[in-house]
Design an enzyme around this catalytic site. Structure first.
Site, PDB file in Angstrom:
ATOM      1  N   LYS A 187      -9.733  13.604   3.806  1.00  0.00           N
ATOM      2  CA  LYS A 187      -8.835  12.452   3.847  1.00  0.00           C
ATOM      3  C   LYS A 187      -7.950  12.623   5.068  1.00  0.00           C
ATOM      4  O   LYS A 187      -7.984  13.677   5.712  1.00  0.00           O
ATOM      5  CB  LYS A 187      -7.971  12.380   2.586  1.00  0.00           C
ATOM      6  CG  LYS A 187      -7.354  13.739   2.191  1.00  0.00           C
ATOM      7  CD  LYS A 187      -6.564  13.673   0.901  1.00  0.00           C
ATOM      8  CE  LYS A 187      -7.400  13.616  -0.354  1.00  0.00           C
ATOM      9  NZ  LYS A 187      -7.336  12.332  -1.043  1.00  0.00           N
ATOM     10  N   ARG A 188      -7.174  11.600   5.408  1.00  0.00           N
ATOM     11  CA  ARG A 188      -6.241  11.779   6.508  1.00  0.00           C
ATOM     12  C   ARG A 188      -5.319  12.963   6.235  1.00  0.00           C
ATOM     13  O   ARG A 188      -5.029  13.301   5.093  1.00  0.00           O
ATOM     14  CB  ARG A 188      -5.399  10.508   6.695  1.00  0.00           C
ATOM     15  CG  ARG A 188      -6.119   9.435   7.472  1.00  0.00           C
ATOM     16  CD  ARG A 188      -6.560   9.886   8.832  1.00  0.00           C
ATOM     17  NE  ARG A 188      -5.461   9.931   9.760  1.00  0.00           N
ATOM     18  CZ  ARG A 188      -5.279   9.080  10.761  1.00  0.00           C
ATOM     19  NH1 ARG A 188      -6.155   8.109  10.987  1.00  0.00           N
ATOM     20  NH2 ARG A 188      -4.250   9.203  11.567  1.00  0.00           N
ATOM     21  N   HIS A 214       0.801  -1.228   0.000  1.00  0.00           N
ATOM     22  CA  HIS A 214       0.000   0.000   0.000  1.00  0.00           C
ATOM     23  C   HIS A 214       0.827   1.268   0.000  1.00  0.00           C
ATOM     24  O   HIS A 214       0.263   2.364  -0.024  1.00  0.00           O
ATOM     25  CB  HIS A 214      -0.908   0.052   1.237  1.00  0.00           C
ATOM     26  CG  HIS A 214      -2.112  -0.821   1.150  1.00  0.00           C
ATOM     27  ND1 HIS A 214      -3.285  -0.410   0.566  1.00  0.00           N
ATOM     28  CD2 HIS A 214      -2.323  -2.089   1.554  1.00  0.00           C
ATOM     29  CE1 HIS A 214      -4.175  -1.386   0.634  1.00  0.00           C
ATOM     30  NE2 HIS A 214      -3.612  -2.420   1.225  1.00  0.00           N
ATOM     31  N   THR A 239      -8.924   6.110  -2.755  1.00  0.00           N
ATOM     32  CA  THR A 239     -10.242   5.585  -3.067  1.00  0.00           C
ATOM     33  C   THR A 239     -11.272   6.701  -2.929  1.00  0.00           C
ATOM     34  O   THR A 239     -12.334   6.644  -3.557  1.00  0.00           O
ATOM     35  CB  THR A 239     -10.636   4.408  -2.148  1.00  0.00           C
ATOM     36  OG1 THR A 239     -10.415   4.792  -0.785  1.00  0.00           O
ATOM     37  CG2 THR A 239      -9.823   3.170  -2.477  1.00  0.00           C
ATOM     38  N   LYS A 243     -14.803   7.762  -5.200  1.00  0.00           N
ATOM     39  CA  LYS A 243     -16.142   8.060  -4.674  1.00  0.00           C
ATOM     40  C   LYS A 243     -16.639   9.392  -5.232  1.00  0.00           C
ATOM     41  O   LYS A 243     -17.819   9.531  -5.581  1.00  0.00           O
ATOM     42  CB  LYS A 243     -16.115   8.140  -3.143  1.00  0.00           C
ATOM     43  CG  LYS A 243     -15.633   6.876  -2.441  1.00  0.00           C
ATOM     44  CD  LYS A 243     -15.361   7.153  -0.945  1.00  0.00           C
ATOM     45  CE  LYS A 243     -14.517   6.069  -0.304  1.00  0.00           C
ATOM     46  NZ  LYS A 243     -13.935   6.498   0.986  1.00  0.00           N
ATOM     47  N   LYS A 296      -0.292  14.430   1.247  1.00  0.00           N
ATOM     48  CA  LYS A 296      -1.615  14.715   0.698  1.00  0.00           C
ATOM     49  C   LYS A 296      -1.821  16.223   0.480  1.00  0.00           C
ATOM     50  O   LYS A 296      -2.754  16.644  -0.187  1.00  0.00           O
ATOM     51  CB  LYS A 296      -2.703  14.148   1.604  1.00  0.00           C
ATOM     52  CG  LYS A 296      -2.735  12.607   1.616  1.00  0.00           C
ATOM     53  CD  LYS A 296      -3.830  12.068   2.536  1.00  0.00           C
ATOM     54  CE  LYS A 296      -3.881  10.560   2.631  1.00  0.00           C
ATOM     55  NZ  LYS A 296      -4.689   9.900   1.580  1.00  0.00           N
TER      56      LYS A 296
HETATM   57  C1  PLP Z   1     -12.637   6.684   1.351  1.00  0.00           C
HETATM   58  C2  PLP Z   1     -12.210   7.091   2.696  1.00  0.00           C
HETATM   59  C3  PLP Z   1     -10.858   7.334   2.964  1.00  0.00           C
HETATM   60  C4  PLP Z   1      -9.792   7.265   1.899  1.00  0.00           C
HETATM   61  O1  PLP Z   1      -9.699   8.541   1.291  1.00  0.00           O
HETATM   62  P1  PLP Z   1      -8.446   8.945   0.394  1.00  0.00           P
HETATM   63  O2  PLP Z   1      -8.834  10.282  -0.134  1.00  0.00           O
HETATM   64  O3  PLP Z   1      -8.351   7.924  -0.686  1.00  0.00           O
HETATM   65  O4  PLP Z   1      -7.265   8.989   1.274  1.00  0.00           O
HETATM   66  C5  PLP Z   1     -10.503   7.723   4.230  1.00  0.00           C
HETATM   67  N1  PLP Z   1     -11.416   7.857   5.213  1.00  0.00           N
HETATM   68  C6  PLP Z   1     -12.723   7.644   4.991  1.00  0.00           C
HETATM   69  C7  PLP Z   1     -13.679   7.839   6.102  1.00  0.00           C
HETATM   70  C8  PLP Z   1     -13.166   7.249   3.734  1.00  0.00           C
HETATM   71  O5  PLP Z   1     -14.465   7.025   3.537  1.00  0.00           O
END
Ligand code: PLP
Length: 821
Positions: A558-559, A379, A666, A670, A564
């Site tokens: 996101k985190r 990952h 991911t 979405k 990022k």
């Molecule tokens: C999808 C999701 C992530 C991953 O988000 P990235 O932008 O790909 O880092 C992290 N936290 C939650 C709650 C999510 O639903």
């Protein structure tokens, strides 16, 4: 057609008393709200011990949960029986994290009971949405990696892939975040198990003794490990039902308990603390999720957690195999074990240990057998996130495993004498190398990432084992992320292309012809507008900030991590604010900048960025001259439920990581599926999103992965970029002058010094390119109908990102398993 239940039941049994399917019939029986209402009332009375008059919201939620859970039992039993009958291979997905979110709404949707449940609950005097919202998020994960595991569970059940998810039943999931201290992140313990967890079944009979430490005695070809300490791993099962209730798998989470729960003698002497000590000690192992989205390096408890759940899972897998088969050489034809990152990497040595020490298999055969069962998903390429354990710690906590690791290392070196790859190096055990060597397939999670895995971290191992590395680009489940999160869009899709797209998401391409139609575009735009009004209402209610629902909702959730680059976004926000102030009448595209996300509690820089964003929000939101065109909001405690709320209401998706750093992402998928346009770098799955939606429907900026590597060769790349960009320079100077810290010029020193100096994540070097892309976004926003067209194209062309497609890839390339439905 919703609920389709194709089962009849024996007379005299009820849904509550272990009913049992006797025969499968062809006709579908829609379960109506009356039947569900009866079941809810029964559970209120007999499971919750309440009558309707006295039922609390919690009672109602639990009664509904149990009534729905009853409906999941049948496909669950049926799947188990079918798997046994077919002697099918099973997938065992080992993951330290499952970021599930709420289960109830998803389960209701999957068994087709949404309308019946709505009706039944309303008929009993409760608001359906309120009941659903009473469920706490199961936040047993940090971010993308854990959410991926949760999407995979949904897809494996939807596809009829016989599978178990294995993980840890953390008492406390990911911490709760608030900004109570002047916009600084404050963490408090999360408490999802304070109330009963209605979905799970406790399995006291499925318990294993997991040892640590101790000594190893030679015993001919094998060894006898005598652990010093041990805890009990007890199973808790949650059924995971797939789309339309056709199949259900099990998520088995392990809870740690003491072998001797309670010292009665100490208690009787009045020493209550000593009496409870063994229990408290054992329970620490499954007490809390490590709140770091990379890894806590070198922490003994973390290593124990990893071994705890991995060893319990391996034992469970072998027990199940041995109940059906007698010859362990057949293990690979029945068992596929997937390691989600290196956290369960000890699975290799543990399986070898069980085969050699407990079953007398010859060592090399055991290694081959284990390898034929194991797959490893990488990952990350970031060196600080690739797990390494001090040899001393590994030898102390897992002495037998350390011996096995050294032996695996030796025989690998012997087989490849000219190469210089080893698992143990400089007193450390490298779990990435261990996982690679013990797996028959190693996969990256996006096309770009997989190429980088081949060229960088595992270049040598790839040369030794060509063909072992494969790509399986991540995906997300369309059931939760479209159908559940965006019911309005889902209705439009069904109205346009017909039913049945939920498990055949490639069918979204059928939307494309409709996009040429103005009527369709208007509907698409109206859905986005309504989702945005709902979000604006929530922001107003929850945060007391009024936002203009007609403005562009520009979202980065996101985190928090430097790679990022939330700081790139907030620097651009500051520069934009200045530009608007200087030229208020220039017809700016109104924007609401929305941030969400948590930082690891020990990650100082990430927390500084969070603090800065909150302070920038405070200052900008107070500026009456820019109020109509720029607002910044950062709702605290981002989680799955918040993502479900924000993503359907987003216009612009910020995917702005330093190229080469985001393995896949991911969240990006979405957003595209829900009709947001992406502003992003060529990183992770952004590359594939852009390929699919077309470059004209994607706002690209920034350096490529190889340009970033080149850029870093110029030591003063950041200083040069700042010198070349007045906007960037002015934004950094504003921070330094205390504009967002009440005149305190030192507050963000760490951050600004890093930007002016090292700037490893090339925020400065990418700034102008990002600014320009944002102005292209502004221009595109000016033509609303064309924006809608582009947004709809994003939805229509990204069906490939269904996690069903990802799981089909794993089944074909890695697990060699065929679906059961
Ligand atoms: C999808 C999701 C992530 C991953 O988000 P990235 O932008 O790909 O880092 C992290 N936290 C939650 C709650 C999510 O639903």
């Amino acid at each position: 057609m919703r609920m389709s239940r194709s089962i009849t039941f024996e007379k005299g049994t009820s849904a509550q008393s272990g009913w049992y399917p006797t025969k499968i019939s062809k006709e579908t029986l829609p379960m109506d709200s009356t039947e569900l209402r009866q079941s809810i009332l029964k559970h209120l009375e007999f499971s919750m011990g309440k009558d309707l008059v006295h039922a609390s919201l919690y009672d109602m939620r639990m009664a509904l949960t149990l009534a729905v859970r009853d409906r999941v039992i049948e496909p669950w039993f049926r799947a188990t029986r079918a798997t046994y009958a077919a002697q099918s291979k099973r997938v065992y997905y080992l993951s330290m994290e499952f970021l599930i979110g709420r289960l109830l709404e998803d389960a209701i949707m999957n068994v087709g009971l949404t309308e019946a449940a709505h009706e039944a609950v309303a008929g009993l005097g409760f608001d359906f949405e309120t009941v659903l919202a009473d469920e706490p998020d199961a936040a047993l994960g940090n971010g993308g990696l854990g959410r991926l595991a949760a999407c995979f569970l949904d897809s494996m059940s939807t596809l009829g892939c016989p599978a178990y998810g294995y993980g840890i039943r953390y008492e406390h999931g990911l911490f709760r975040q608030s900004f109570a201290q002047d916009g600084r992140q404050v963490e408090t313990a999360e408490d999802w198990l304070r109330q009963a967890h209605g979905w799970e079944f406790e399995r006291p009979e499925a318990s294993f003794r997991i040892g640590f430490g101790g000594s190893v005695a030679e015993n001919g070809r094998t060894a006898i490990w005598t652990p010093e300490d041990a805890v009990l791993a007890k199973a808790y099962d949650t059924p995971i039902v797939g789309w339309q209730g056709k199949w259900a798998n099990t998520l088995r989470l392990w809870g740690a308990e003491a072998l001797t729960a309670f010292d009665l003698a100490a208690f009787n002497k009045g020493d209550f603390t000593a009496a409870a000590a063994p229990e408290a000690l054992a329970r620490t192992i499954s007490r809390v999720l490590y709140p770091d989205d990379t890894t806590e390096q070198g922490k003994e408890l973390r290593l124990k957690q990893e071994f705890f759940f991995t060893a319990a899972s391996i034992r469970d897998i072998l027990r199940r195999f041995n109940a059906e088969h007698s010859d362990l050489s057949g293990l690979p034809s029945r068992v596929a074990i997937q390691m989600n990152d290196t956290h369960p990497a000890i699975a290799g040595p543990e399986l070898v240990r069980a085969l050699v020490d407990e079953s007398g298999m010859e060592f090399d055969t055991a290694v081959e057998t284990a390898r034929a069962c194991l797959g490893y998903t990488n990952h990350t390429l970031m060196p600080e996130a690739l797990e390494r354990w001090p040899e001393e710690l590994m030898s102390r906590v897992l002495p037998r495993h350390m011996q096995i690791i050294e032996r695996i290392d030796e025989s690998h070196a012997k087989a490849h004498p000219k190469r210089n790859v080893s698992i143990v190096e400089n007193g450390e055990v490298k779990m990435g190398e261990l996982s690679f060597i013990m797996a028959n397939k190693v996969n990256g999670v996006s096309a770009l990432h997989t190429e980088l895995v081949k060229d960088t971290v595992f270049a040598e191992l790839n040369a030794l084992h060509p063909g072992r590395i494969v790509n399986e680009t991540n995906g997300v489940t369309p059931r939760r992320w479209i159908k559940g999160a965006n019911p309005r869009l889902s209705s439009l899709i069904t109205d346009t292309i017909g039913a049945g797209w939920e498990d055949r998401l490639e069918r979204l391409v059928e939307l494309e012809p409709a996009i040429a139609d103005k009527g369709f575009r208007n509907q698409f735009a109206e859905i986005k507008a309504r989702n945005k009004r709902d979000l604006a209402d929530w922001i107003e209610r929850d945060m007391g900030i009024a936002v203009n629902p007609a403005a562009m909702f520009d979202v980065q959730i996101k985190r928090f991590h430097e790679y990022k680059r939330q700081h790139l976004n907030i620097l651009e926000t500051i520069a934009l604010w200045q530009e608007i102030r200087a030229n208020p009448g220039a017809g700016w595209a109104p924007r609401v900048k929305i941030f969400g996300g948590k930082a690891a509690p020990g990650y100082v820089m990430a927390k500084e960025i969070i603090h800065l964003i909150n302070n920038v929000a405070r200052v900008i939101n107070a500026d009456t001259t820019t109020r109509d065109v720029l607002t910044v909001v950062y709702p605290p405690n981002y989680n799955v439920t918040m993502a479900e709320r924000l993503i359907p209401a987003s216009d612009l998706s910020e995917q702005i990581s330093t190229a080469g750093k985001e393995a896949s992402g991911t969240g990006n998928m979405k957003f595209s599926l829900n009709g947001a346009l992406t502003i992003g770098t060529l990183d992770g799955a952004n590359v594939e999103i852009r390929d699919l939606v077309g470059p004209e429907n994607f706002f690209l900026f920034g350096m490529t992965a190889s340009e970033v590597v080149e850029c870093r060769k110029t030591p003063d790349h950041a200083a040069r970029a700042i010198k070349a960009s007045n906007r960037l320079g002015a934004a950094i100077e504003m921070i330094e002058a205390g504009a967002f810290s009440n005149g305190d010029t030192e507050m963000y020193h760490g951050l600004t010094q890093n930007l002016r100096g090292h700037d490893y994540f090339t925020v400065c070097a990418d700034f102008d390119s990002y600014w320009d892309a944002q102005r292209r976004v502004d221009a595109a926003w000016g033509d609303q109908d064309n924006w809608t067209r582009m947004a709809a194209i994003n939805t229509a062309r990204t069906g490939w990102f269904s996690s069903d497609r990802t799981i089909q890839g794993y089944m074909a390339d890695v697990w060699k398993i065929t679906p059961m439905i």
